[in-house]
Design an enzyme around this catalytic site. Structure first.
Site, mmCIF file in Angstrom:
data_model
loop_
_atom_site.group_PDB
_atom_site.id
_atom_site.type_symbol
_atom_site.label_atom_id
_atom_site.label_comp_id
_atom_site.label_asym_id
_atom_site.label_seq_id
_atom_site.Cartn_x
_atom_site.Cartn_y
_atom_site.Cartn_z
ATOM 1 N N SER A 68 0.640 -1.311 0.207
ATOM 2 C CA SER A 68 0.190 0.081 -0.144
ATOM 3 C C SER A 68 0.750 1.197 0.062
ATOM 4 O O SER A 68 0.168 2.150 -0.321
ATOM 5 C CB SER A 68 -1.056 0.039 1.248
ATOM 6 O OG SER A 68 -2.014 -0.745 1.128
ATOM 7 N N GLU A 171 -5.503 -7.200 -8.279
ATOM 8 C CA GLU A 171 -4.731 -8.131 -9.165
ATOM 9 C C GLU A 171 -3.330 -8.715 -8.691
ATOM 10 O O GLU A 171 -2.919 -9.873 -8.626
ATOM 11 C CB GLU A 171 -4.185 -7.294 -10.602
ATOM 12 C CG GLU A 171 -3.430 -8.400 -11.464
ATOM 13 C CD GLU A 171 -2.934 -7.452 -12.806
ATOM 14 O OE1 GLU A 171 -2.228 -8.139 -13.767
ATOM 15 O OE2 GLU A 171 -3.350 -6.349 -13.062
ATOM 16 N N LYS A 244 3.249 6.890 4.025
ATOM 17 C CA LYS A 244 2.659 5.998 3.705
ATOM 18 C C LYS A 244 3.089 4.496 4.045
ATOM 19 O O LYS A 244 4.190 4.555 3.936
ATOM 20 C CB LYS A 244 2.245 6.007 2.131
ATOM 21 C CG LYS A 244 1.180 5.344 1.487
ATOM 22 C CD LYS A 244 -0.240 5.556 2.083
ATOM 23 C CE LYS A 244 -1.181 4.534 1.883
ATOM 24 N NZ LYS A 244 -1.297 3.515 2.986
ATOM 25 N N THR A 245 2.160 3.823 4.551
ATOM 26 C CA THR A 245 2.649 2.483 5.093
ATOM 27 C C THR A 245 2.190 1.411 3.899
ATOM 28 O O THR A 245 1.396 1.865 3.242
ATOM 29 C CB THR A 245 2.035 2.028 6.344
ATOM 30 O OG1 THR A 245 0.381 2.027 6.295
ATOM 31 C CG2 THR A 245 2.591 3.009 7.417
ATOM 32 N N GLY A 246 2.745 0.194 4.077
ATOM 33 C CA GLY A 246 2.086 -0.718 3.236
ATOM 34 C C GLY A 246 2.430 -2.282 4.019
ATOM 35 O O GLY A 246 3.367 -2.418 4.926
#
Length: 303
Positions: A68, A171, A244-246
């Protein structure tokens, strides 16, 4: 006697050199210790002074799966089209339950769309995507853009190299299910080097990617993102983080990616770019989160 004197002088010089080690060398050593704790996972760390461009890094020679974290550069690509007049923030996008992609930091747009079709503005999609990390929202933005390749071309055109966007969350999730984490990591889809992520952040805060209004908008959305709380958890009071993290899922006890990348602003206005990408790690979420917080604290202390 002379031998003792020489030995004493050498020891004094060595001690003096150690005490006089430059701050960057001290920070580098401290970051390396944290990365060592993360083995057998790979913890990539970069801390940069955006004013000078000087940086220290650990494990820079690889691509890391963004997850993310890619929502910030996708938002930048969308806002660049808003700046160009080819998109408008109030343009509406029609979403149906078939467009829902599971996953968000908090109950967000996807949860609402599950209950029935609705028209959502680009502005609302940007907010849900970046601030609430909503997967339905970012995939809708990618469709509006025309796919990940459009976002990658935007980044390349602005001199951001080493960061690529190939596909949306839906996806990518199907790729994980079909091929497994090892294959996804090896493919380098939706990935970035530490330098690529740092370049994106440096150019964003410098106003080199977007108009002043769009720059402030995206930085505001990133500042409002507080969940998950990673690097931010280690910052002293008065420090601000636009990030922004992921996060990926875990497979066979190993997590493909756990990330945070952002811009720290100290109370005196000094800034540091920090990129922390953890790859292929068996660490628990609690353990890894502590490493991120420790990196945030070390970075703030070095400012």
């Amino acid at each position: 006697m002379l031998k003792q004197l020489l030995c004493g002088t050498a020891l004094a010089l060595a001690t003096s050199a150690a005490l006089a080690a430059p701050p960057d060398a001290t920070l580098q050593a401290s970051l390396q210790k944290i990365a060592d704790k993360a083995r057998p996972g790979t913890l990539g760390i970069l801390v940069m002074d955006p004013a000078s461009g000087e940086s220290v890094s650990v494990n820079p020679d690889r691509h890391y799966l963004l997850m993310s974290a890619f929502k910030a550069p996708i938002a930048a690509a969308v806002l660049s089209q808003v700046d160009a007049g080819t998109l408008s923030l109030d343009r509406k996008v029609h979403l149906t339950p078939a467009d829902v992609v599971g996953g968000s930091a908090v109950p967000s747009l996807g949860e609402a769309v599950k209950k029935g079709a609705r028209d959502v503005t680009i502005d609302e999609l940007l907010h849900a995507s970046v601030t609430q990390s909503d997967n339905t929202a970012v995939d809708a933005l990618l469709r509006v853009l025309g796919g990940g390749a459009t976002a990658t071309r935007f980044l390349e055109s602005k001199g951001v190299h080493g960061m690529r966007i190939d596909m949306g969350e839906g996806e990518l999730s199907r790729m994980f299910e079909a091929k497994g984490s090892a294959a996804v990591l090896a493919s380098q889809v939706d990935s970035s080097t530490l330098d690529g992520a740092a370049s994106f952040l440096r150019k964003l805060q410098a106003g080199e990617l977007l108009s002043p209004a769009s720059t402030q908008k995206l930085l505001g959305l990133m500042t409002a993102q507080v969940i998950p709380n990673r690097v931010r958890a280690g910052l002293p009071a008065g420090y601000q983080l636009a990030d922004k993290t992921g996060t990926s899922g875990a497979e066979n006890g190993r997590r493909a990616a756990l990330n945070d990348m952002g811009i720290i602003t100290a109370p005196n206005g000094q800034k540091r770019i920090v990129v922390v990408f953890l790859a292929d790690s068996p660490a628990s979420m609690d353990e890894a989160t502590k490493w991120f917080a420790e990196i945030g604290k070390l970075t703030a202390t070095s400012m």
